[in-house]
Design a protein around this motif. Sequence first.
Motif, PDB file in Angstrom:
ATOM      1  N   LYS A   2       0.807  -1.119  -0.009  1.00 45.28           N
ATOM      2  CA  LYS A   2       0.023   0.011  -0.150  1.00 45.28           C
ATOM      3  C   LYS A   2       0.962   1.264   0.087  1.00 45.28           C
ATOM      4  O   LYS A   2       1.824   1.319   0.806  1.00 45.28           O
ATOM      5  CB  LYS A   2      -0.896  -0.089   1.154  1.00 45.28           C
ATOM      6  N   LEU A   3       0.860   2.052  -1.078  1.00 40.16           N
ATOM      7  CA  LEU A   3       1.490   3.421  -1.011  1.00 40.16           C
ATOM      8  C   LEU A   3       0.676   4.514  -1.066  1.00 40.16           C
ATOM      9  O   LEU A   3      -0.529   4.496  -1.378  1.00 40.16           O
ATOM     10  CB  LEU A   3       2.121   3.183  -2.481  1.00 40.16           C
ATOM     11  N   ALA A   4       1.176   5.668  -0.794  1.00 40.59           N
ATOM     12  CA  ALA A   4       0.505   6.929  -0.656  1.00 40.59           C
ATOM     13  C   ALA A   4       1.456   8.273  -1.101  1.00 40.59           C
ATOM     14  O   ALA A   4       2.802   7.933  -0.912  1.00 40.59           O
ATOM     15  CB  ALA A   4      -0.286   7.275   0.495  1.00 40.59           C
ATOM     16  N   ARG A   5       1.155   8.957  -1.435  1.00 44.84           N
ATOM     17  CA  ARG A   5       1.773  10.340  -1.569  1.00 44.84           C
ATOM     18  C   ARG A   5       1.130  11.298  -0.096  1.00 44.84           C
ATOM     19  O   ARG A   5      -0.058  11.221   0.023  1.00 44.84           O
ATOM     20  CB  ARG A   5       1.328  11.364  -2.777  1.00 44.84           C
ATOM     21  N   TRP A  15       5.884  13.153   0.267  1.00 42.16           N
ATOM     22  CA  TRP A  15       6.754  12.044   0.164  1.00 42.16           C
ATOM     23  C   TRP A  15       5.890  10.807  -0.484  1.00 42.16           C
ATOM     24  O   TRP A  15       4.582  11.173  -0.426  1.00 42.16           O
ATOM     25  CB  TRP A  15       7.254  11.381   1.615  1.00 42.16           C
ATOM     26  N   VAL A  16       6.375  10.066  -1.085  1.00 45.98           N
ATOM     27  CA  VAL A  16       5.770   8.677  -1.246  1.00 45.98           C
ATOM     28  C   VAL A  16       6.178   7.876  -0.041  1.00 45.98           C
ATOM     29  O   VAL A  16       7.174   7.698   0.507  1.00 45.98           O
ATOM     30  CB  VAL A  16       6.541   8.280  -2.689  1.00 45.98           C
ATOM     31  N   GLY A  17       4.977   7.218   0.575  1.00 52.04           N
ATOM     32  CA  GLY A  17       5.188   6.511   1.768  1.00 52.04           C
ATOM     33  C   GLY A  17       4.408   5.225   1.545  1.00 52.04           C
ATOM     34  O   GLY A  17       3.749   4.906   0.748  1.00 52.04           O
ATOM     35  N   LEU A  18       5.047   4.293   2.273  1.00 52.15           N
ATOM     36  CA  LEU A  18       4.751   2.863   2.305  1.00 52.15           C
ATOM     37  C   LEU A  18       3.860   2.881   3.463  1.00 52.15           C
ATOM     38  O   LEU A  18       4.198   2.921   4.762  1.00 52.15           O
ATOM     39  CB  LEU A  18       5.805   1.742   2.487  1.00 52.15           C
ATOM     40  N   VAL A  19       2.451   2.296   3.539  1.00 54.45           N
ATOM     41  CA  VAL A  19       1.425   2.027   4.501  1.00 54.45           C
ATOM     42  C   VAL A  19       1.599   0.921   5.232  1.00 54.45           C
ATOM     43  O   VAL A  19       1.326  -0.243   4.342  1.00 54.45           O
ATOM     44  CB  VAL A  19       0.229   2.693   3.937  1.00 54.45           C
ATOM     45  N   THR A  20       1.697   0.889   6.535  1.00 53.98           N
ATOM     46  CA  THR A  20       1.775  -0.394   7.087  1.00 53.98           C
ATOM     47  C   THR A  20       1.260  -0.177   8.477  1.00 53.98           C
ATOM     48  O   THR A  20       1.234   0.479   9.292  1.00 53.98           O
ATOM     49  CB  THR A  20       3.182  -1.122   7.301  1.00 53.98           C
ATOM     50  N   ASP A  21      -0.084  -0.867   8.306  1.00 53.54           N
ATOM     51  CA  ASP A  21      -0.868  -0.804   9.864  1.00 53.54           C
ATOM     52  C   ASP A  21      -1.291   0.771  10.088  1.00 53.54           C
ATOM     53  O   ASP A  21      -1.928   1.187   8.984  1.00 53.54           O
ATOM     54  CB  ASP A  21      -0.183  -1.265  11.005  1.00 53.54           C
ATOM     55  N   ASP A  22      -0.684   1.358  11.108  1.00 56.62           N
ATOM     56  CA  ASP A  22      -1.029   2.692  11.226  1.00 56.62           C
ATOM     57  C   ASP A  22       0.120   3.674  11.168  1.00 56.62           C
ATOM     58  O   ASP A  22      -0.077   5.009  11.542  1.00 56.62           O
ATOM     59  CB  ASP A  22      -1.658   2.791  12.694  1.00 56.62           C
ATOM     60  N   ILE A  24       3.008   5.279   8.291  1.00 64.16           N
ATOM     61  CA  ILE A  24       3.417   5.578   6.732  1.00 64.16           C
ATOM     62  C   ILE A  24       4.893   5.954   6.915  1.00 64.16           C
ATOM     63  O   ILE A  24       5.285   6.705   7.619  1.00 64.16           O
ATOM     64  CB  ILE A  24       2.471   6.688   6.244  1.00 64.16           C
ATOM     65  N   THR A  25       5.697   5.176   6.017  1.00 60.92           N
ATOM     66  CA  THR A  25       7.183   5.338   6.000  1.00 60.92           C
ATOM     67  C   THR A  25       7.692   5.804   4.790  1.00 60.92           C
ATOM     68  O   THR A  25       7.362   5.520   3.629  1.00 60.92           O
ATOM     69  CB  THR A  25       7.856   4.139   6.237  1.00 60.92           C
ATOM     70  N   PRO A  26       8.245   7.111   4.656  1.00 62.19           N
ATOM     71  CA  PRO A  26       8.826   7.614   3.472  1.00 62.19           C
ATOM     72  C   PRO A  26       9.895   6.783   2.593  1.00 62.19           C
ATOM     73  O   PRO A  26      10.705   6.232   3.197  1.00 62.19           O
ATOM     74  CB  PRO A  26       9.395   9.085   3.877  1.00 62.19           C
ATOM     75  N   VAL A  27       9.701   6.735   1.613  1.00 58.57           N
ATOM     76  CA  VAL A  27      10.454   6.047   0.572  1.00 58.57           C
ATOM     77  C   VAL A  27      10.944   6.714  -0.678  1.00 58.57           C
ATOM     78  O   VAL A  27      12.000   6.235  -1.300  1.00 58.57           O
ATOM     79  CB  VAL A  27       9.683   4.564   0.049  1.00 58.57           C
ATOM     80  N   ALA A  28      10.524   7.884  -0.782  1.00 58.77           N
ATOM     81  CA  ALA A  28      10.922   8.779  -2.161  1.00 58.77           C
ATOM     82  C   ALA A  28      10.170   9.813  -1.981  1.00 58.77           C
ATOM     83  O   ALA A  28       9.265  10.267  -1.321  1.00 58.77           O
ATOM     84  CB  ALA A  28      10.396   8.103  -3.371  1.00 58.77           C
ATOM     85  N   ASP A  29      10.620  11.021  -2.547  1.00 54.36           N
ATOM     86  CA  ASP A  29      10.150  12.093  -2.821  1.00 54.36           C
ATOM     87  C   ASP A  29       8.934  11.943  -3.568  1.00 54.36           C
ATOM     88  O   ASP A  29       8.971  11.726  -4.689  1.00 54.36           O
ATOM     89  CB  ASP A  29      11.487  13.293  -3.408  1.00 54.36           C
ATOM     90  N   GLY A  30       7.745  12.570  -3.119  1.00 54.65           N
ATOM     91  CA  GLY A  30       6.807  12.563  -3.490  1.00 54.65           C
ATOM     92  C   GLY A  30       6.059  13.803  -4.285  1.00 54.65           C
ATOM     93  O   GLY A  30       5.080  13.948  -4.587  1.00 54.65           O
ATOM     94  N   THR A  31       7.112  14.833  -4.384  1.00 54.11           N
ATOM     95  CA  THR A  31       6.482  16.217  -4.789  1.00 54.11           C
ATOM     96  C   THR A  31       5.995  16.269  -6.533  1.00 54.11           C
ATOM     97  O   THR A  31       6.758  15.643  -7.216  1.00 54.11           O
ATOM     98  CB  THR A  31       7.609  17.188  -4.813  1.00 54.11           C
ATOM     99  N   GLY A  32       4.861  16.366  -6.899  1.00 61.33           N
ATOM    100  CA  GLY A  32       4.481  16.949  -8.313  1.00 61.33           C
ATOM    101  C   GLY A  32       4.487  15.369  -9.045  1.00 61.33           C
ATOM    102  O   GLY A  32       4.233  14.547  -8.707  1.00 61.33           O
ATOM    103  N   ARG A  33       4.564  15.853 -10.324  1.00 58.56           N
ATOM    104  CA  ARG A  33       4.537  14.822 -11.278  1.00 58.56           C
ATOM    105  C   ARG A  33       5.779  13.719 -11.009  1.00 58.56           C
ATOM    106  O   ARG A  33       5.372  12.489 -11.463  1.00 58.56           O
ATOM    107  CB  ARG A  33       4.451  15.538 -12.776  1.00 58.56           C
ATOM    108  N   ALA A  34       6.814  14.235 -10.947  1.00 54.85           N
ATOM    109  CA  ALA A  34       8.223  13.489 -10.346  1.00 54.85           C
ATOM    110  C   ALA A  34       7.625  12.486  -9.230  1.00 54.85           C
ATOM    111  O   ALA A  34       7.907  11.273  -9.360  1.00 54.85           O
ATOM    112  CB  ALA A  34       9.221  14.025 -10.394  1.00 54.85           C
ATOM    113  N   GLY A  35       6.997  13.044  -8.346  1.00 57.30           N
ATOM    114  CA  GLY A  35       6.689  12.059  -7.242  1.00 57.30           C
ATOM    115  C   GLY A  35       5.642  11.047  -7.626  1.00 57.30           C
ATOM    116  O   GLY A  35       5.715   9.792  -7.166  1.00 57.30           O
ATOM    117  N   ALA A  52      13.394   2.475   3.315  1.00 54.28           N
ATOM    118  CA  ALA A  52      13.071   3.810   4.084  1.00 54.28           C
ATOM    119  C   ALA A  52      13.939   4.699   3.720  1.00 54.28           C
ATOM    120  O   ALA A  52      15.018   4.423   3.729  1.00 54.28           O
ATOM    121  CB  ALA A  52      12.886   3.523   5.533  1.00 54.28           C
ATOM    122  N   VAL A  53      13.710   5.991   3.851  1.00 53.36           N
ATOM    123  CA  VAL A  53      14.482   7.215   3.526  1.00 53.36           C
ATOM    124  C   VAL A  53      14.144   8.268   4.655  1.00 53.36           C
ATOM    125  O   VAL A  53      14.742   9.283   4.760  1.00 53.36           O
ATOM    126  CB  VAL A  53      14.383   7.705   1.998  1.00 53.36           C
TER     127      VAL A  53
END
Length: 297
Positions: A2-5, A15-22, A24-35, A52-53
């Motif tokens: 499960k992923l989210a911006r 950020w782009v984050g990995l969602v686990t339970d409650d 969210i852990t950042p894994v990449a810059d989530g800004t704009g179209r590049a994110g 994780a970053v």
Amino acid sequence: MKLARYRSARDGSIWVGLVTDDLITPVADGTGRAGQGRLVAIAGHRPEVPAAVGEPEPLDRVRLLAPVPEPPSIRDFYAFEAHVATARRSRGLEMEPDWYELPVFYFSNPGAVLGPGDAVRAPVGTRELDYELEVAAVIATECEDVAPEDWLSVVAGFTIMNDWSARDLQRREMALGLGPAKGKDFATSLGPILVTPEELLDGDGTPRATMTASVNGVEWSRGELADLHFGWGALVAHAACSTRLRAGDVIGSGTVGTGCILELGLVHGRDRYPWLVAGDEVTLAVEGIGELVSRIA
């Protein structure tokens, strides 16, 4: 997976984050179209889990954003028979036999994407604002002429989609044999997260999830994702037939049966199910994905 911006509660960074339970852990810059591109690429490289970053945050502290805020295109299908039959009856029409043979879609406006919590502004002149309860697939990689059985290899994941509709504008436009146009292109809400397809597959490989819509905390709509007349393989194959899909393209399921006020009012009466007005809060929920909440401005 499960992923989210999301926008961090710590400093407002995206950020782009990995969602686990409650969490969210950042894994990449989530800004704009590049994110957006990074989120889609990570989902497309499943089952590899990104590193994780940064430090995790409580999910209920961050601001979730549209997973794909700038999709190259939005194709929205018309694939739930119950919705199609009711909508056609509203125009005095029987089911068209060709519907059972030909998946059909329209192009919506990729410049009008909203995320979770974003206010929805009705277009000028409408008095019949409606929600539409849908699920959308997001394309993971550039592809063309995809075979139906290969759809999983080109889909990054699923998210909730609210294909907002101005029914009075739409009705006038489509009576002229073209559209929908201004009755649809003012807003499409996506979110709250992107789940990779395996999160929703049943034992037969069919995406399955209970879908509901509530207005001001009262449930109005309930349906099942697996009730699609055309499966996701057929939808993706038809969208990609003789053309090129791009990473981030959105493929909407169309509205599930009972999944809009147009249907509900026709069946149960407009007094019981009135059109949306300023201040109303609409919550679309899909099992395994979460809740997409929007307030009418």
